[in-house]
Design an enzyme around this catalytic site. Structure first.
Site, short mmCIF file in Angstrom:
data_model
loop_
_atom_site.label_atom_id
_atom_site.label_comp_id
_atom_site.label_asym_id
_atom_site.label_seq_id
_atom_site.Cartn_x
_atom_site.Cartn_y
_atom_site.Cartn_z
N GLY A 133 5.39 4.54 8.60
CA GLY A 133 6.47 4.04 9.46
C GLY A 133 6.90 2.63 9.15
N ARG A 134 6.52 2.15 7.97
CA ARG A 134 6.87 0.79 7.51
C ARG A 134 6.21 -0.29 8.35
NH1 ARG A 134 7.94 3.83 4.00
NH2 ARG A 134 9.80 3.83 2.67
N LEU A 135 5.21 0.08 9.15
CA LEU A 135 4.46 -0.93 9.92
C LEU A 135 3.27 -1.38 9.06
CD1 LEU A 135 4.55 0.51 13.54
CD2 LEU A 135 5.86 -1.40 12.59
N ARG A 175 9.22 7.12 0.55
CA ARG A 175 7.97 7.83 0.77
C ARG A 175 7.17 7.07 1.81
NH1 ARG A 175 3.24 5.91 -1.92
NH2 ARG A 175 3.62 4.20 -3.39
#
Length: 211
Positions: free
Chosen positions: A189-191, A8
């Protein structure tokens, strides 16, 4: 659905240097208070990681029972697995994982035993059933059945019937004195946003980490 496809996006919020207090204890208090006020379930639950003298790592969930500018407090059986690990290696890590609000806090530092007086004060604030349980359970030791455990409980219940239950010698608190504290905020975006506080020369220094 493949487990590798289960994911997610974290989109609730962001974290910027300007959002953070220069003191990690004040910043922890800010986030912890927000978690409590939002009725986050078991907000004081934290993963405690220890490492034995032979290098074996172990994790388990314990409950935060106090914090101030000195550190973070939890209570346990000193004869438990974690108690033996800490006696051999006092370096530990705590993790608060509040994924419903897309936040984590990791704390690393030294575990120091609390005084008997401080441990007794908290012990006697607990429900009587919890006090008896601390006497009845030889934590982390094997036992044949739950019936045997309840037998041990019945024995200590009878033993202390009508009396103040004393603090067991094998039970008490630890203060985790941190040297690093990291605040993690999930981002799209996993940033993710990560800020780490490190103690050096009695002063806290903060830096942003790459996700």
């Amino acid at each position: 659905m493949k487990i590798a496809d289960y994911r997610r996006e974290y989109t609730q919020s962001g974290l910027y240097r300007a959002d953070l207090d220069t003191n990690p204890f004040q910043q922890f208090d800010r986030w912890f208070t927000q978690a409590i006020k939002s009725d986050y379930p078991d907000a004081n639950a934290m993963t405690l990681a220890t490492v034995s003298a032979t290098g074996k790592p172990t994790q388990r969930t314990v409950l935060l029972k106090g914090y101030d500018s000195k550190g973070f407090v939890f209570f346990t059986n000193y004869d438990s697995g974690k108690g033996h690990d800490i006696a051999e290696n006092d370096q530990v890590s705590l993790l608060f994982s509040w994924l419903q609000v897309e936040r984590q806090i990791e704390i690393s530092g030294t575990a120091v035993k609390l005084s008997s007086a401080d441990s007794a004060e908290y012990f006697h604030s607990r429900p009587e059933s919890s006090q008896l349980g601390a006497w009845a359970s030889h934590q982390s030791q094997s036992i044949e059945s739950r019936e045997d455990l309840l037998k041990q409980l019945n024995e200590v219940t009878e033993r202390f019937s009508g009396d103040t239950i004393p603090l067991p010698e094998h039970w008490g608190g630890y203060l985790v004195v941190p040297n690093t504290v990291e605040f993690w905020q999930g981002r799209e975006g996993r940033l993710h946003d990560r800020f780490e506080y490190t103690l050096s020369d009695k002063e806290w220094h903060m830096k942003r980490l790459q996700p």
